[in-house]
Design an enzyme around this catalytic site. Structure first.
Site, PDB file in Angstrom:
ATOM      1  N   ASN A 161       0.846  -1.181   0.000  1.00 45.80           N
ATOM      2  CA  ASN A 161       0.000   0.000   0.000  1.00 45.80           C
ATOM      3  C   ASN A 161       0.887   1.238   0.000  1.00 45.80           C
ATOM      4  OD1 ASN A 161       0.602   0.648   2.906  1.00 45.80           O
ATOM      5  ND2 ASN A 161      -0.445  -1.320   3.194  1.00 45.80           N
ATOM      6  N   ASP A 162       0.278   2.410   0.101  1.00 43.78           N
ATOM      7  CA  ASP A 162       1.021   3.663  -0.072  1.00 43.78           C
ATOM      8  C   ASP A 162       1.658   4.205   1.207  1.00 43.78           C
ATOM      9  OD1 ASP A 162       0.639   3.971  -2.807  1.00 43.78           O
ATOM     10  OD2 ASP A 162      -1.336   4.872  -2.542  1.00 43.78           O
TER      11      ASP A 162
END
Length: 401
Positions: free
Chosen positions: A212-213
């Site tokens: 994910n970011d």
């Protein structure tokens, strides 16, 4: 922590002596008062006038020179000192300190100093590795002096090796971290705090993964805030590009399973656990042992659930204060309130990651803190370091109520 501190900087004779001028500036930038002592060797590289201009104080060079007729200069300096820093420390000066020799101003004043002493060696790699230097180093550590290890890199002699003078900002950070750890008045003094940071990586094959970011910035800010409050912090991180603050132990992991294992090994002795990492909910059910080749126009990926680490810690907790994060893009407070109850945690930090001022890969954040039987407490947009401080203040207040 360094504001108003009296720092005596002892500069000995090596080529790295010129870097000590920057070190004076760094200490002054932290609002410390600095006085400088130069050995005869140091004066061959940097004149006393340089340090006098930077420190705004006379520079100590001569054991027999008395700057004031009613004071013994080396004793006056020793009594004035809150922190003594020897940087750079040559093999010669280290040998004197290890054996108690006092034949110049620097060695005499240091022998009389009862304040904490930090030694930042800088020398040729062969001098550093010499058994005599290592014996002296062991004696200095045994005597309670803090050693700031030299860096490895390009030396003045033209080749690589260990012995480079550490960056001045690193020395300042090491000194500050040590003083914080020794301050018994801080609210988290001596407490073990675990912090997780970054997004986990779940392997699809040897070259690809699901993630994910999350940048890890919030977790690192929380680790720093806890350290500044006196905690002994262990940071369990999936990212390696962020600098680790001095005084913090970092454990690098990749997957949710590795993060879980690292947490469970340390959970029993922790006083506080802050789960700031973005842990993947799912992982590939059967990661490929070799790179998956592009042999079809579509590809079906089967996922399986990862262990719910926060819920497991909530079930296991006894004395620990457990803080979770809820990263959402809609129905923020409703989802976060549900998580607070279901995971059996003491605090949830609700984070709308769709906000332009908050969430992943940003330096600022905006969160709402939820606690059982209390109204939600919003924390307005601020740098993540400030948000981290506010979260820790609320956590400490909750434990003292």
């Amino acid at each position: 922590m360094l504001t108003g501190k009296h720092i005596a900087l002892y500069v000995s004779g090596g080529i790295a002596a010129y870097k000590a001028a920057t070190l004076v500036r760094e200490f002054i930038r932290q609002k410390a008062q600095v006085r400088v002592v130069e050995t005869a060797g140091a004066q061959a590289f940097v004149t006393p006038l340089t340090f006098q201009v930077l420190s705004k104080h006379e520079v100590y060079t001569d054991r027999f020179a008395q700057l004031a007729p009613d004071q013994v200069a080396h004793i006056e300096l020793a009594d004035w000192t809150d922190v003594a820093v020897v940087a750079p420390a040559t093999a010669d000066l280290m040998a004197k300190l290890a054996t108690g020799i006092a034949d110049d101003f620097a060695s005499t004043a240091l022998l009389a100093t009862t304040a904490p002493k930090f030694i930042a060696p800088a020398m040729n790699v062969h001098m550093w590795e010499n058994p005599a230097t290592q014996r002296n180093l062991a004696v200095l550590k045994q005597d309670g002096m803090r050693i700031i290890d030299p860096d490895t890199g390009f030396l003045a002699e033209g080749y690589q090796g260990k012995g480079r003078f550490p960056a001045p900002v690193k020395i300042v950070a090491e000194v500050e971290a040590d003083l914080i750890a020794a301050d018994t008045t801080l609210p988290l003094h001596g407490q073990q705090v675990l912090v997780t940071a970054g997004g986990t990586r779940e392997r699809l094959d040897p070259v690809r993964y699901l993630t994910n970011d999350s940048s890890g910035k919030m977790g690192y800010a929380l680790a720093l805030a806890a350290r500044n409050l006196g905690a002994q912090v262990t940071l369990i991180s999936t990212v390696s590009q962020l600098p680790v603050p001095a005084g913090i132990t970092v454990i690098h992991v990749d997957s949710a399973a590795a993060m879980r294992n690292a947490l469970l090994k340390r959970f029993a002795t922790a006083a506080m656990v802050i789960m700031a990492a973005a842990v993947a909910d799912f992982r590939p059910a059967a990661p490929a042992t070799n790179k998956i080749k592009k042999t079809a126009t579509t590809y079906t990926l089967e996922l399986t659930k990862n262990p719910d680490i926060l819920a497991e810690l909530g079930q296991r907790k006894q004395h620990q204060f457990l803080i979770g994060f809820a990263a959402e893009t809609q129905h923020l407070l409703a989802y976060a309130q549900r998580k607070l109850a279901q995971k059996q945690v003491d605090m949830i930090v609700a984070n709308d990651v769709s906000s332009p001022h908050a969430g992943f890969n940003r330096d600022t954040n905006e969160v709402t803190v939820l606690q059982p039987n209390q109204a939600p407490q919003p924390l307005k947009v601020a740098h993540k370091t400030k948000i981290a401080q506010q979260i820790l203040q609320l956590a400490i207040a909750a434990q003292t109520d």
